[in-house]
Design a protein around this motif. Structure first.
Motif, mmCIF file in Angstrom:
data_model
loop_
_atom_site.group_PDB
_atom_site.id
_atom_site.type_symbol
_atom_site.label_atom_id
_atom_site.label_comp_id
_atom_site.label_asym_id
_atom_site.label_seq_id
_atom_site.Cartn_x
_atom_site.Cartn_y
_atom_site.Cartn_z
ATOM 1 N N ARG A 193 -6.646 13.519 -3.064
ATOM 2 C CA ARG A 193 -5.368 12.861 -2.803
ATOM 3 C C ARG A 193 -4.705 12.372 -4.086
ATOM 4 N NH1 ARG A 193 -7.383 9.721 2.740
ATOM 5 N NH2 ARG A 193 -6.491 11.290 4.173
ATOM 6 N N VAL A 194 -5.491 11.935 -5.059
ATOM 7 C CA VAL A 194 -4.910 11.419 -6.304
ATOM 8 C C VAL A 194 -4.801 12.490 -7.382
ATOM 9 C CG1 VAL A 194 -5.725 9.088 -5.827
ATOM 10 C CG2 VAL A 194 -7.135 10.619 -7.229
ATOM 11 N N GLY A 195 -5.135 13.734 -7.037
ATOM 12 C CA GLY A 195 -4.977 14.829 -7.992
ATOM 13 C C GLY A 195 -6.109 14.973 -8.979
ATOM 14 N N ALA A 196 -7.302 14.518 -8.608
ATOM 15 C CA ALA A 196 -8.441 14.582 -9.528
ATOM 16 C C ALA A 196 -9.440 15.670 -9.165
ATOM 17 C CB ALA A 196 -9.150 13.232 -9.565
ATOM 18 N N LEU A 197 -9.092 16.555 -8.232
ATOM 19 C CA LEU A 197 -9.973 17.649 -7.819
ATOM 20 C C LEU A 197 -9.213 18.960 -7.957
ATOM 21 C CD1 LEU A 197 -12.685 18.558 -6.609
ATOM 22 C CD2 LEU A 197 -11.684 18.222 -4.338
ATOM 23 N N ASP A 198 -9.681 19.822 -8.852
ATOM 24 C CA ASP A 198 -9.000 21.094 -9.106
ATOM 25 C C ASP A 198 -8.855 21.902 -7.819
ATOM 26 O OD1 ASP A 198 -8.890 20.404 -11.729
ATOM 27 O OD2 ASP A 198 -10.417 21.832 -12.425
ATOM 28 N N GLY A 199 -7.687 22.513 -7.674
ATOM 29 C CA GLY A 199 -7.435 23.369 -6.520
ATOM 30 C C GLY A 199 -6.855 22.643 -5.339
ATOM 31 N N HIS B 19 -1.802 3.948 6.113
ATOM 32 C CA HIS B 19 -2.859 4.942 5.878
ATOM 33 C C HIS B 19 -3.454 4.839 4.471
ATOM 34 C CE1 HIS B 19 -1.334 6.571 9.600
ATOM 35 N NE2 HIS B 19 -0.135 6.727 9.063
ATOM 36 N N PRO B 20 -4.079 3.716 4.161
ATOM 37 C CA PRO B 20 -4.648 3.554 2.820
ATOM 38 C C PRO B 20 -5.752 4.560 2.557
ATOM 39 C CG PRO B 20 -5.481 1.852 4.291
ATOM 40 C CD PRO B 20 -4.400 2.574 5.041
ATOM 41 N N TRP B 21 -5.916 4.908 1.296
ATOM 42 C CA TRP B 21 -6.933 5.893 0.904
ATOM 43 C C TRP B 21 -8.269 5.231 0.613
ATOM 44 C CZ3 TRP B 21 -3.127 8.469 -3.076
ATOM 45 C CH2 TRP B 21 -2.084 9.076 -2.353
ATOM 46 N N GLY B 22 -8.298 3.897 0.598
ATOM 47 C CA GLY B 22 -9.551 3.204 0.333
ATOM 48 C C GLY B 22 -9.576 1.833 0.967
ATOM 49 N N VAL C 164 0.837 -1.209 0.000
ATOM 50 C CA VAL C 164 0.000 0.000 0.000
ATOM 51 C C VAL C 164 0.866 1.250 0.000
ATOM 52 C CG1 VAL C 164 -1.613 1.354 1.396
ATOM 53 C CG2 VAL C 164 -2.013 -1.092 1.039
ATOM 54 N N GLY C 165 1.913 1.238 0.829
ATOM 55 C CA GLY C 165 2.801 2.395 0.868
ATOM 56 C C GLY C 165 3.430 2.681 -0.477
ATOM 57 N N GLY C 166 3.844 1.626 -1.186
ATOM 58 C CA GLY C 166 4.465 1.822 -2.490
ATOM 59 C C GLY C 166 3.509 2.368 -3.527
ATOM 60 N N VAL C 167 2.286 1.819 -3.580
ATOM 61 C CA VAL C 167 1.302 2.314 -4.543
ATOM 62 C C VAL C 167 1.006 3.788 -4.282
ATOM 63 C CG1 VAL C 167 -1.064 2.088 -5.384
ATOM 64 C CG2 VAL C 167 0.273 0.040 -4.904
ATOM 65 N N GLN C 168 0.772 4.135 -3.032
ATOM 66 C CA GLN C 168 0.373 5.516 -2.720
ATOM 67 C C GLN C 168 1.539 6.484 -2.797
ATOM 68 O OE1 GLN C 168 -3.606 4.370 -0.152
ATOM 69 N NE2 GLN C 168 -1.970 5.424 0.900
ATOM 70 N N GLU C 169 2.779 6.014 -2.637
ATOM 71 C CA GLU C 169 3.933 6.865 -2.920
ATOM 72 C C GLU C 169 3.997 7.213 -4.398
ATOM 73 O OE1 GLU C 169 6.716 4.987 0.632
ATOM 74 O OE2 GLU C 169 7.165 4.558 -1.479
ATOM 75 N N GLY C 170 3.358 6.398 -5.219
ATOM 76 C CA GLY C 170 3.266 6.682 -6.644
ATOM 77 C C GLY C 170 2.061 7.522 -7.007
ATOM 78 N N GLY C 171 1.351 8.051 -5.997
ATOM 79 C CA GLY C 171 0.238 8.955 -6.256
ATOM 80 C C GLY C 171 -1.060 8.276 -6.632
#
Length: 827
Positions: free
Chosen positions: A299-305, A202-205, A150-157
């Motif tokens: 968190r994954v960069g899909a929400l402007d601002g 700290h998984p996001w899902g 999980v840490g590796g995937v989320q370090e990749g955004g």
């Protein structure tokens, strides 16, 4: 000054606050319909975009060994890593982290925001059909490897959804089964990996399971999802349903479910908005779910601002997927037996190597079901050894084929899909890597819609490798017309089996429709026409069926006899045995642990004529090996991923060491296995064994497995010094006493010596993987977590610390203990 936050910590905190502010502002602008719509899939893999608040469509994709993307096709190939059992066999969380980073890289390449992985359910019994997709029978090892991944995937955004929450440990009746589990085993075993991953990664899902636990379906389990997961553990991510797991609108939203997948027909969307308007559901619950979804998007960069947790400039360096797949494979191979130095093979003293077994030529590199991806290429054992050995040194013979069932048409087939409307007009075409069609939702060839699509024809040629009688068939439901070489083999309808798992019709047994005599190397035309069913009641339209095939069944006695002659003439015989996708797959559990076909006969016959017989076991989970004491060496390769054959050649020939240790106990026979229940009775499956699964159950039963948890040999030897205990920190020095570099997995088990609480005889508390050159000594430090000494007090509903005394046993496996130190309790 000491203790002040670093600049990096300030930046992370500032980014988190900005994300929360943007989420709150976006939420405040949405009306009820938009909020309800956001919580329901717009199709198979994605949530709807909301341009008004700058929200992109969040895209999910299956894992865990590769990223398929939104289309089940080989047109966009995926890196295929070894199976999760293989990754856990490395006992290396940093390697799992690197695997996660690679998968994040793959996800970004395919415009995927959230990976549907990892699976951290436990190996409660080796009969679990999806055993290969989970890590281990041990909750601690599972949690550590899962946290690294999980840490590796989320370090990749990229987000993860740790699954399947909770107790999805078998496949039989998984949509409806009620697993009844006591509070202690639920906490100490099944929830434990999820808790560790939430705390440490700290998984996001999180993905909720299909099954019920103690009477409540998991998509509506208010206690486990709201009170435990969110309340006690502080999880602040989004909870997504397993696909089609959500059952009711009010139950799901009150039970903590944020996202109902897939869509557009779900219990959320219009149904949820209507429930709020009728007063059945409080809008505040909808708001909280939307907040969790928007936080995931931010968190994954899909929400402007909202700044992504990992900006583009801070993404990890690019990883070579083929290199990493090969490294994981060889680090995962577990050498469980090696008599007389049979391995590694000394090429300088070898005249001939005989490679035997159908699985050596047609390797099984991944498990069946939603874990399936399409790699660009696969290196089989035959490919790997042929590339590594002189041409005149290697011979190959089939020996025995593990499968006597039809499989998806593959080797020798060149196929495409032709789509037609009701008038017979061609409206589109699609490429096919094999005879399997799986188009779900909008995943259709260009120009084709479900409204206009009436039939699909899988058409092309078959150029057989062998002469003889070839069987052809179908898998799937509906109308079919099958023609081979101009001869119609079937023209009719195939209906569903009452009460069957929906996956069974697609991943289950195919139906033979006829046989045709073909000549090796001579191509014949093949056509399978399927009329697409409409209005099936499924949550979305789908086209799912397969053209299947079985090559001629040559005389098995003759095949084994040929293999025996090849082995007799060789210095070393390497036999590759395997399971099939009808033995290990999503959608059904195993009936036994036997190798399919006459593979056991092949091994015994070869071992009788060649004392240096090496057996490679190509399975994702345990199989019976009744010949294991008759052969020189046994190497477990799991499902080794696309580079498995290259890694195998490196290990067999000694360029690399097999680095794996067993993440699950390997039984000698199913009759010895302490826990085997996978079939519910009247809809219920009681976990009667309590906290005693895996090696805990083996210890309690007194039965002796073929190979214990943690076992694994290498190509060097190790000497352990005395373990030293300081508080809860254990140090031990280990020395490589062999003649070559190697890697050791140092394992610490805790055993109570005076126990007033019913507990296992011993359990894994800590481990570390270390490398050393010949003669080199290294110090290993192991920290024993507090939870090691705690049990769940059912009466108090809390963790209770159980003071000593204990023995801390340090060694190479559960049973190979090299040093023991006594722990009296906290100071």
């Amino acid at each position: 000054m000491a203790g002040e936050p670093t600049t990096q910590q300030h930046t992370a905190h500032d980014g988190e606050q900005i994300r929360e502010d943007v989420v709150a502002a976006a939420l405040g602008t949405l009306d009820l319909d938009a909020k309800a719509r956001l919580l329901a899939g717009k199709d198979m893999w994605a949530l709807p975009a909301l341009p008004g608040i700058g929200l992109k469509s969040l895209v999910f994709s299956d894992g865990p060994i590769g990223v398929r993307g939104t289309r089940w096709t080989a047109d966009d190939p995926s890196i295929a890593l070894p199976s999760p059992t293989a990754l856990a066999a490395t006992w290396d969380p940093e390697l799992a982290r690197r695997a996660g980073r690679l998968l994040a890289q793959e996800a970004r390449r395919k415009a995927v925001h959230v990976l549907l992985a990892p699976t951290v359910n436990l190996h409660r019994t080796p009969l679990g059909g999806r055993h290969f997709e989970a890590y281990s029978e041990d909750p601690y090892l599972t949690g550590v490897i899962g946290a690294g991944y999980v840490g590796g995937v989320q370090e990749g955004g990229v987000g993860t959804t740790v699954k399947h929450f909770v107790a999805n440990d078998a496949e039989t009746d998984r949509f409806t089964v009620n697993n009844t589990i006591g509070a202690r085993p639920l906490r100490e075993l099944y929830l434990a990996p999820f808790e560790a991953i939430v705390e440490n990664a700290h998984p996001w899902g999180i993905m909720c399971a299909y099954n019920s636990v103690n009477g409540t379906t998991m998509s509506e389990h208010r206690y486990l999802q709201n009170e435990v997961l969110r309340g006690e553990w502080g999880f602040d991510g989004a909870i997504v349903s397993d696909w089609m797991a959500a059952r009711s609108t009010r139950g799901a939203v009150e039970g903590g479910l944020d996202i109902a997948m897939p869509g557009p027909q779900t219990v959320y969307g219009e149904a949820l908005a209507g429930a709020v308007r009728s007063g059945e559901v409080e809008e505040a619950l909808v708001d909280e779910a939307v907040r969790n979804v928007l936080r995931l998007a931010a968190r994954v960069g899909a929400l402007d601002g909202a700044p992504a947790v990992v900006p583009e400039a801070h993404l990890p360096a690019a990883i070579d997927g083929q290199d990493l797949a090969r490294e994981i494979a060889r680090r995962a191979f577990v050498l469980v037996r090696n008599e007389g130095g049979a391995l590694p093979i000394d090429v300088s003293r070898t005249r001939k190597v005989a490679l035997l077994g159908a699985a050596a030529r047609d390797a099984r590199v991944l498990g069946g079901g939603s874990a399936t991806v399409f790699p660009e290429h696969v290196v089989t054992p035959l490919d790997g050894l042929a590339a590594a050995l002189p041409a005149d040194m290697l011979t190959y013979s089939v020996g025995a084929d593990p499968s006597d069932e039809l499989g998806v048409a593959d080797k020798g087939f060149e196929l495409r899909a032709v789509c037609r409307d009701a008038d017979g007009n061609v409206i589109g075409e699609g490429s096919l890597p094999n005879g399997q069609v799986q188009w779900i939702g909008d995943d259709l060839p260009a120009g084709v819609t479900h409204e206009t699509l009436h039939s699909v024809e899988v058409i092309g040629t078959c150029t057989p490798r062998d002469s003889g009688e070839h069987a052809f068939g179908t898998r799937g439901l509906g109308e079919f017309a099958l023609t081979v070489g101009g001869e119609t083999l079937f023209d009719g309808f195939h209906g569903p089996t009452e009460g069957a798992d929906p996956f069974e019709s697609f991943f289950g047994a195919p139906t033979e429709r006829g046989r045709v005599h073909l000549t090796a190397g001579e191509s014949v035309s093949v056509s399978l026409r399927h009329v697409v069913a409409k209005d099936t009641g499924a949550p979305m339209p789908a086209v799912m069926f397969s053209l299947t095939h079985l090559a001629p069944r040559l005389d098995e006695d003759e095949l084994i006899a040929r293999a025996v002659e090849a082995a007799r003439d060789a210095d070393t015989a390497v036999v590759v045995v395997a399971t099939t996708d009808r033995v290990e797959s999503e959608g059904f559990d195993r009936k036994d642990l036997a190798l399919p076909g006459r593979q056991d006969d092949l091994v015994r016959a070869v071992a009788a004529v060649n004392p240096r017989t090496v057996v490679v076991v190509n399975s994702g989970s345990p199989v019976e090996m009744p010949w294991r004491e008759e052969v020189a060496a046994v190497l477990l390769s799991w499902f080794p991923g696309q580079e498995g054959g290259a890694a195998l050649a490196e290990v067999l020939l000694g360029a690399q060491e097999p680095g794996g240790r067993l993440p699950t106990t390997w039984p000698a026979a199913l009759a010895d296995v302490p826990v085997t229940q996978v079939t519910p009775v009247d809809g219920e499956l009681p976990y009667q064994e309590g906290v005693f699964i895996g090696y805990r159950a083996w210890d309690r039963s007194g039965a002796v497995p073929a190979y214990p948890f943690g076992h694994g040999l290498g190509y060097t030897t190790w000497e352990y010094g005395p373990a030293v205990l300081d508080g809860t920190t254990v140090t031990v020095r280990v020395r490589n006493t062999g003649t070559r570099a190697g890697r050791e997995v140092v394992q610490a088990y805790v055993a109570p010596t005076a126990d007033t609480v019913e507990r296992p005889a011993r359990w894994l508390a800590a481990f570390a993987s270390v490398a050393a050159e010949p003669g080199e000594e290294v110090e290993v430090t192991l920290v024993l977590p507090r939870r090691t000494f705690e049990v769940w007090d059912e009466g108090a509903g809390a963790w209770e610390f159980v003071e000593g005394p204990y023995e801390v046993r340090v060694g190479r496996s559960l049973t190979d203990v090299r040093s023991v130190v006594r722990w009296e309790g906290p100071r």
